[in-house]
Design an enzyme around this catalytic site. Structure first.
Site, PDB file in Angstrom:
ATOM      1  CB  ALA A   7      -0.910   0.031   1.226  1.00 12.31           C
ATOM      2  CB  CYS A   8       2.147   3.590  -2.045  1.00 12.36           C
ATOM      3  SG  CYS A   8       1.235   3.699  -3.594  1.00 12.36           S
ATOM      4  N   PRO A   9       0.695   5.865  -0.500  1.00 15.11           N
ATOM      5  CG  PRO A   9       1.842   7.600   0.550  1.00 15.11           C
ATOM      6  CD  PRO A   9       2.036   6.268  -0.115  1.00 15.11           C
ATOM      7  N   GLY A  15      -1.603   5.168  -4.143  1.00  7.23           N
ATOM      8  CA  GLY A  15      -2.283   3.922  -4.479  1.00  7.23           C
ATOM      9  C   GLY A  15      -2.370   3.604  -5.949  1.00  7.23           C
ATOM     10  CB  THR A  50       0.040  -0.025  -4.394  1.00 12.04           C
ATOM     11  OG1 THR A  50      -0.085   1.114  -3.538  1.00 12.04           O
ATOM     12  CG2 THR A  50      -0.781  -1.168  -3.831  1.00 12.04           C
TER      13      THR A  50
END
Lengths: 102, 341
Positions: free
Chosen positions: A8-10, A12, A16
């Site tokens: 998950a990344c900010p 998305g 990710t």
């Protein structure tokens, strides 16, 4: 060995999925079975099922944000890294995770 | 200490990740409204779209604060966080106030969770006690500590808006460099979060520099593979097109494979290119009200043509510098350690 992972990344959209692919590729090369759940801009995709979680030896959280539905993994061995670590060196992430099992 | 910082970063980024769609919708609709109105708000569709854009922008800070608190304290954190964010908006503490509200809300709710209660009334806790006291305490605290933040925010806003010449160039230079230095890592995200936060204050210039730093590294390196094909491995050359596409849609990470293979020559090239481009974009007066979308949203920028000029300069600087700095390679040796993801 059966490994599960969540990425998950900010934003998305990028990290990710890049991390997910890197983990899949590295696991295959190292001869491990892996399933990766992505928590991107679409929400949860390729969701990890209860029986899969039960059977997994270790779970990798490659995340820069909160893991959604983290309670699913209560009591499991968790290896937590930032989302960019698998992108730069996925094999190391996987072997570090495995070293937590034994 | 490092761990605390790392956790704080995850909370902040969780908030930012839930906030981004609101900013995108707000930024684009507002800009379309202004375009329809011929550069200003005109009655009718123009006014309606601008209003919708503003409504969406107004949700930015509350959503960010709410989901930061969610990251810290789970579900019960959301309400106090959102209301704390609304208070931050109301008193003019903006994005910075929202960050503070999110952390306070998460912490307060975690403390409230610890209050011992008789099992008979324990069910009241999540549905009554935490919402009432959580929202009350967080909003109350924000009304007090939000004041200095509000004053600081306004100073910052006035200062950024009044920036010109060398200061403006320096701002663009720093933002461009920060965006490129770790290609999507923590430093990049700090510069990005700052620029997004400034959109909330109606300051659109930092985002323009941000965009230069987001898109230049992969595209500039793709150019370098064409300028000096004998200095890149086959795999690197093949990934030029994917890198170009990633750059165009705003994914700086496309530069990572090149940087990993040869960090000391590649990273300075992307930093210099992005920093120069960022400085140039701001001097030329480019501004960007949209934080997501890549080249597709350039038409919605303020002075898009000037932005494109700066962007092309940034790509050229990165491309030529990387092509010049990189060493001739022996394919057999480098292919081994080239792309390792």
């Amino acid at each position: 060995m059966k490994i599960l992972a969540i990425t998950a990344c900010p934003s998305g959209v990028a990290h990710t999925y890049m991390a997910a692919n890197a983990l899949k590729k590295a696991a295959q090369e190292l001869g491990h079975e892996i399933k990766v759940e992505t928590q991107g801009a679409f929400g949860i995709e390729n969701e990890l099922k209860a029986n899969e979680i039960k059977e997994a030896a270790v779970i990798i959280f490659a995340v820069d944000t909160k893991v959604t539905k983290e309670e699913r993994f209560a009591g499991k061995i968790i290896h937590r890294v930032t989302v960019s670590e698998p992108i730069t060196n996925a094999k190391k992430v996987i072997s570090d995770a495995i070293s937590k099992v034994v | 200490m490092k761990e605390t910082f790392e956790k704080a970063r995850v909370h902040l980024m969780t908030g930012v990740s839930y906030m981004i769609p609101f900013v995108v919708a707000g930024g684009i609709l507002l800009t379309i409204g202004l375009l329809i109105g011929g550069g200003k708000v005109n009655p009718g569709l123009s006014q309606t779209l601008v209003n919708i854009g503003v409504y969406s922008f107004k949700m930015m800070v509350p959503i960010m604060a709410g989901y930061m608190a969610f990251s810290i304290a789970d579900r019960p954190g959301i309400a106090p966080g959102v209301v704390g964010g609304v208070v931050a908006n109301e008193i003019g503490a903006g994005f910075l106030g929202g960050i503070v509200a999110g952390f306070i809300a998460g912490w307060v709710v975690n403390q409230l969770k610890k209050i011992p209660m008789h099992p008979y009334v324990a069910a009241l806790k999540p549905i009554i006690i935490i919402p009432i006291f959580g929202v009350g305490i967080v909003a109350g605290l924000m009304l007090i500590i939000g004041q200095p933040i509000s004053a600081f925010s306004k100073e910052l806003e006035t200062w950024l808006k009044s920036m010109s010449g060398a200061n403006l160039a320096l701002l663009g230079f720093i933002i461009g460099a920060m965006m490129a230095v770790d290609m999507g890592g923590p430093i990049n995200k700090i510069a990005f979060a700052f620029s997004v936060g400034m959109l909330n204050q109606g300051v659109y210039a930092p985002m323009a520099a941000c965009w230069i730093g987001i898109m230049t590294p992969p595209i500039g390196l793709a150019l370098a593979t064409k300028l000096a094909p004998n200095k890149f491995t086959e795999e690197e050359k093949k990934s030029a097109i994917p890198a170009l596409i990633m750059g165009a849609i705003g994914i700086t990470e496309g530069a990572i494979p090149y940087a990993v293979a040869d960090p000391l020559r590649v990273i300075p090239s992307i930093i210099v290119g992005s920093a120069v481009g960022g400085a140039l974009a701001l001097i030329l007066g480019a501004q960007a009200p949209v934080p997501s979308g890549g080249v597709l949203v350039i038409p919605f920028f303020i002075k898009p043509f000037m932005f494109v000029i700066a962007f092309l300069v940034a790509i050229a600087v990165t491309g030529f510098m990387a092509a010049y700095l990189k060493k001739q390679i022996n394919e057999n040796v480098t292919a081994e350690k080239g792309l390792n993801y």
